[in-house]
Design an enzyme around this catalytic site. Structure first.
Site, PDB file in Angstrom:
ATOM      1  N   LYS A 205       0.822  -1.201   0.000  1.00  0.00           N
ATOM      2  CA  LYS A 205       0.000   0.000   0.000  1.00  0.00           C
ATOM      3  C   LYS A 205       0.872   1.274   0.000  1.00  0.00           C
ATOM      4  O   LYS A 205       2.092   1.183   0.092  1.00  0.00           O
ATOM      5  CB  LYS A 205      -0.961  -0.049   1.190  1.00  0.00           C
ATOM      6  CG  LYS A 205      -1.917  -1.271   1.122  1.00  0.00           C
ATOM      7  CD  LYS A 205      -2.847  -1.194  -0.051  1.00  0.00           C
ATOM      8  CE  LYS A 205      -3.606  -2.424  -0.485  1.00  0.00           C
ATOM      9  NZ  LYS A 205      -4.079  -3.414   0.412  1.00  0.00           N
TER      10      LYS A 205
HETATM   11  C1  LIG Z   1      -5.012  -4.566   0.856  1.00  0.00           C
HETATM   12  C2  LIG Z   1      -6.471  -4.633   0.944  1.00  0.00           C
HETATM   13  C3  LIG Z   1      -7.142  -5.239   2.019  1.00  0.00           C
HETATM   14  C4  LIG Z   1      -6.451  -6.037   3.089  1.00  0.00           C
HETATM   15  O1  LIG Z   1      -5.470  -5.330   3.771  1.00  0.00           O
HETATM   16  P1  LIG Z   1      -4.328  -6.122   4.593  1.00  0.00           P
HETATM   17  O2  LIG Z   1      -3.677  -5.030   5.393  1.00  0.00           O
HETATM   18  O3  LIG Z   1      -3.416  -6.746   3.598  1.00  0.00           O
HETATM   19  O4  LIG Z   1      -4.972  -7.119   5.461  1.00  0.00           O
HETATM   20  C5  LIG Z   1      -8.527  -5.164   2.055  1.00  0.00           C
HETATM   21  N1  LIG Z   1      -9.218  -4.551   1.099  1.00  0.00           N
HETATM   22  C6  LIG Z   1      -8.619  -3.991   0.027  1.00  0.00           C
HETATM   23  C7  LIG Z   1      -9.455  -3.322  -1.002  1.00  0.00           C
HETATM   24  C8  LIG Z   1      -7.222  -4.026  -0.093  1.00  0.00           C
HETATM   25  O5  LIG Z   1      -6.637  -3.491  -1.159  1.00  0.00           O
END
Ligand SMILES: *Cc1c(COP(=O)(O)O)cnc(C)c1O
Length: 433
Positions: A205
């Site tokens: 992210k």
């Molecule tokens: C990355 C992501 C998640 C999950 O996040 P994590 O921190 O990896 O558990 C959930 N929803 C969306 C849309 C994502 O892109």
């Protein structure tokens, strides 16, 4: 024009695209400070001042809330557990329906299942790829308890009509803003336009803490319920005089002091990253406007975009070559990626979630059909065809690029655009291949 790399010609570019590095001196110093303190986590799962975590966890939460204008921010050890916490906090229980997009990371929907909720998949808008009030409304039943809005690829969903619809029906709204931290919708920060929402801090992210997540809400009671679920709520409900025991059995979703210290330093970088991505994406959008067959991002009115990924709609009837041939041919013009972020085009995004075996067989928790078995009178339909726009995007139209991100430059984007143009000028070679 020069021969295509896919047909044995010279590629457009061989020098690797620059690699994103989010960790710097500030993060290293922050980690060492925590190491020297010896306190790698400050949480106690029992009453007392430390049930809300150590100094870095609290600093990180306060900093996030202040920087983007939320009343409450609650850190968690992933955004997947953050979504679970949100679903629990708003009181979802067995048999409750939650409307969600099938065009998202699987966790947006599994978080619902963990509380026995039933994901009901609504279709998306073909321009923003987000749920809309119209697609949601057709899925509302007397059992609908919440809507899970995902700001997919980083673009804010059109929240005003969604909130109006939700309030009219007395249902809650959770925002999965994993891909859109720091983004606004009509001047308001997304994440807490609905009742509760938040962001992912995983490595892929915009900013990260290795793993992690941040819940945000403007509702003090929901914030407290999240804090309880995050940290063994069953031990704390008496001390905090919590009357409503619904979903107050807790877990351990606590972030460490090390991660929180990194997060504080990362927060200082987020606005700069967002500005960089918006600059590159706008530049790319301008170039795409001149390329027939490719439709770039159209920003809905008042919607910000974090450009976690840059989605494009591909029209094979205009270009004359299939989507997969186009993707292969352009990527062959570009330096081979050492990591995924250096990839030119990626075909499709995720398979519509309802096509996964779990939904097809209705086996999630245990093997007797729970939670669908809670509503035996309802035949939950997860068959192919229920969300035609999502399926069209998945099968035919959508491609995306992760290239619109720091530290890429306009010159790098020029090479990408050159490769695209080169391929589209030589489609006759590809048609005969
Ligand atoms: C990355 C992501 C998640 C999950 O996040 P994590 O921190 O990896 O558990 C959930 N929803 C969306 C849309 C994502 O892109």
């Amino acid at each position: 024009m020069a021969e295509l790399a896919l047909a044995g010609g010279t590629p457009t570019r061989t020098a690797a695209f620059p690699v994103r590095r989010t960790m710097g001196e500030a993060e290293k110093r922050a980690v060492l400070e925590v190491m020297d303190s010896g306190e790698l986590s400050g949480f106690f799962g029992s009453p007392g001042p430390q049930w809300l975590g150590g100094p870095k966890v609290r600093e990180f939460e306060e900093k996030w809330a202040n920087q983007y204008g939320f009343k409450h921010a609650i850190s968690v050890n992933s955004w997947t557990t953050g979504l679970m916490t949100a679903v629990g906090a708003i009181g979802i229980g067995p048999g409750d329906e939650v409307i969600v997009s099938p065009y998202t990371m699987s966790a947006s929907a599994t978080a619902i299942l963990f509380y026995g909720g039933i994901p009901v998949f609504a279709d998306i808008d073909p321009d923003t790829f987000n749920l809309t009030a119209v697609t949601i409304e057709s899925c509302i039943t007397p059992r609908t308890k919440a809507i899970m809005v995902v700001h997919i690829f980083g673009q804010a969903a059109d929240m005003d009509p969604i909130m109006a619809l939700a309030r009219r029906h007395g249902i809650k709204v959770i925002e999965d803003a994993a891909q859109a931290p720091g983004i606004q919708y009509k001047g308001r920060p997304i994440g807490a336009i609905g009742d509760i929402g938040g962001f992912s801090l995983n490595y892929h992210k915009h900013i990260h803490t290795g793993e992690g997540g941040m819940l945000v809400t403007n509702d003090a009671q929901l914030a407290q319920r999240c804090q309880l679920i995050r940290n063994h709520g069953e031990n704390l409900i008496e001390a905090h005089q919590v009357e409503d025991l619904t979903n107050m059995l807790g877990s351990n979703y606590r972030l460490t002091e090390l991660q929180a210290a990194i997060g504080c330093a990362q927060l200082d970088r987020l606005d700069g990253y967002l500005a960089h991505r918006m600059r590159l994406a706008n530049y790319f959008s301008t170039k795409l406007a001149d390329i027939p067959g490719l439709t770039g991002v159209t920003l809905a009115e008042g919607a910000g975009h974090a450009y976690y990924l840059y989605p494009v709609k591909y029209d094979a009837s205009v270009t004359g070559i299939t989507r997969s041939t186009f993707v292969k041919a352009v990527n062959a013009e570009l330096p081979p990626p050492q990591i995924w972020e250096q990839t030119g085009w990626v075909e499709a995004y995720v398979r519509p979630l309802y096509l996964a075996p779990m939904y097809q067989k209705k086996i999630a928790l245990g093997s007797n059909g729970f939670p669908w078995s809670m509503n035996p009178q309802v035949n939950y339909d997860y068959s192919k065809g229920i969300c035609p726009v999502v399926e069209r995007m998945h099968e035919d139209e959508l491609i995306y690029t992760p290239l619109m991100r720091e530290p890429m430059t306009e010159a790098d984007i020029d090479d990408f655009v050159f490769a695209i143009s080169k391929v589209l000028a030589n489609t006759s070679t590809l048609r005969s291949m």
